[in-house]
Design a protein around this motif. Structure first.
Motif, PDB file in Angstrom:
ATOM      1  N   ASN A  14       7.031  -0.306 -30.332  1.00  0.00           N
ATOM      2  CA  ASN A  14       6.804   0.490 -29.135  1.00  0.00           C
ATOM      3  C   ASN A  14       6.233  -0.409 -28.035  1.00  0.00           C
ATOM      4  OD1 ASN A  14       6.374   2.437 -27.293  1.00  0.00           O
ATOM      5  ND2 ASN A  14       5.078   3.719 -28.574  1.00  0.00           N
ATOM      6  N   MET A  15       6.941  -0.534 -26.925  1.00  0.00           N
ATOM      7  CA  MET A  15       6.542  -1.427 -25.834  1.00  0.00           C
ATOM      8  C   MET A  15       5.704  -0.740 -24.759  1.00  0.00           C
ATOM      9  SD  MET A  15       7.596  -4.539 -26.160  1.00  0.00           S
ATOM     10  CE  MET A  15       7.649  -5.162 -24.515  1.00  0.00           C
ATOM     11  N   ASP A  20       1.724  -1.202 -20.171  1.00  0.00           N
ATOM     12  CA  ASP A  20       0.483  -0.749 -19.538  1.00  0.00           C
ATOM     13  C   ASP A  20      -0.457  -1.923 -19.288  1.00  0.00           C
ATOM     14  OD1 ASP A  20       1.376   1.823 -19.567  1.00  0.00           O
ATOM     15  OD2 ASP A  20       0.213   2.438 -21.335  1.00  0.00           O
ATOM     16  N   ILE A  21      -0.582  -2.792 -20.266  1.00  0.00           N
ATOM     17  CA  ILE A  21      -1.463  -3.951 -20.133  1.00  0.00           C
ATOM     18  C   ILE A  21      -0.947  -4.881 -19.039  1.00  0.00           C
ATOM     19  CG2 ILE A  21      -2.285  -6.031 -21.321  1.00  0.00           C
ATOM     20  CD1 ILE A  21      -2.374  -4.329 -23.879  1.00  0.00           C
ATOM     21  N   VAL A  22       0.347  -5.095 -18.988  1.00  0.00           N
ATOM     22  CA  VAL A  22       0.928  -5.974 -17.972  1.00  0.00           C
ATOM     23  C   VAL A  22       0.694  -5.403 -16.578  1.00  0.00           C
ATOM     24  CG1 VAL A  22       3.092  -6.886 -17.073  1.00  0.00           C
ATOM     25  CG2 VAL A  22       2.621  -7.012 -19.512  1.00  0.00           C
TER      26      VAL A  22
END
Length: 130
Positions: A14-15, A20-22
């Motif tokens: 799951n990406m 979200d972090i990027v």
């Protein structure tokens, strides 16, 4: 008799959390990059330890040719005090950043410091890091 388990492990990744972090990192770097001083002249400052924080302050620059600048606007040596008084009259919370290039006589820097002292203006001397 069927003894196989009902829970199967999915081999998919799951990406959504990675994106979200990027995006959070992208927003962080975009916000911090706007805090860099962009309204400064290209001067070679003396080296010292410390850091100049410029948050909407007014910069007075002196180059080797003894030319005075308020932010990027050239100003004559005799008009500096009157221009600084008019700029600081509206907002006393601002500070004056003194950017004297290497090789400028100390008397010129002291002249600006004296103007700031007479008018109760906070002064920061800008240097380049060691």
């Amino acid at each position: 008799m069927n003894l196989r388990g009902r829970n199967k492990v999915s081999p998919e990744f799951n990406m959504s959390s990675m994106t979200d972090i990027v995006f959070l990192l992208l927003i962080f770097f975009m916000l911090t990059s706007t805090m860099v001083t962009t309204n400064a002249l290209d001067l070679i400052l003396p080296k010292a330890k410390g850091k100049t924080d410029s948050n909407k302050n007014i910069a007075v620059s002196i180059n080797k040719k003894m030319e005075f600048f308020i932010d990027k606007e050239p100003v004559s040596e005799t008009d500096i005090e009157s221009k600084l008084i008019s700029l600081f009259a509206a907002d006393k919370s601002k500070s004056l950043i003194l950017r004297a290039e290497e090789g400028v006589p100390i008397e010129k820097a002291v002249q600006i410091l004296d103007i700031a002292n007479r008018n109760q203006i906070k002064v920061v001397l800008a240097v380049r890091p060691k």
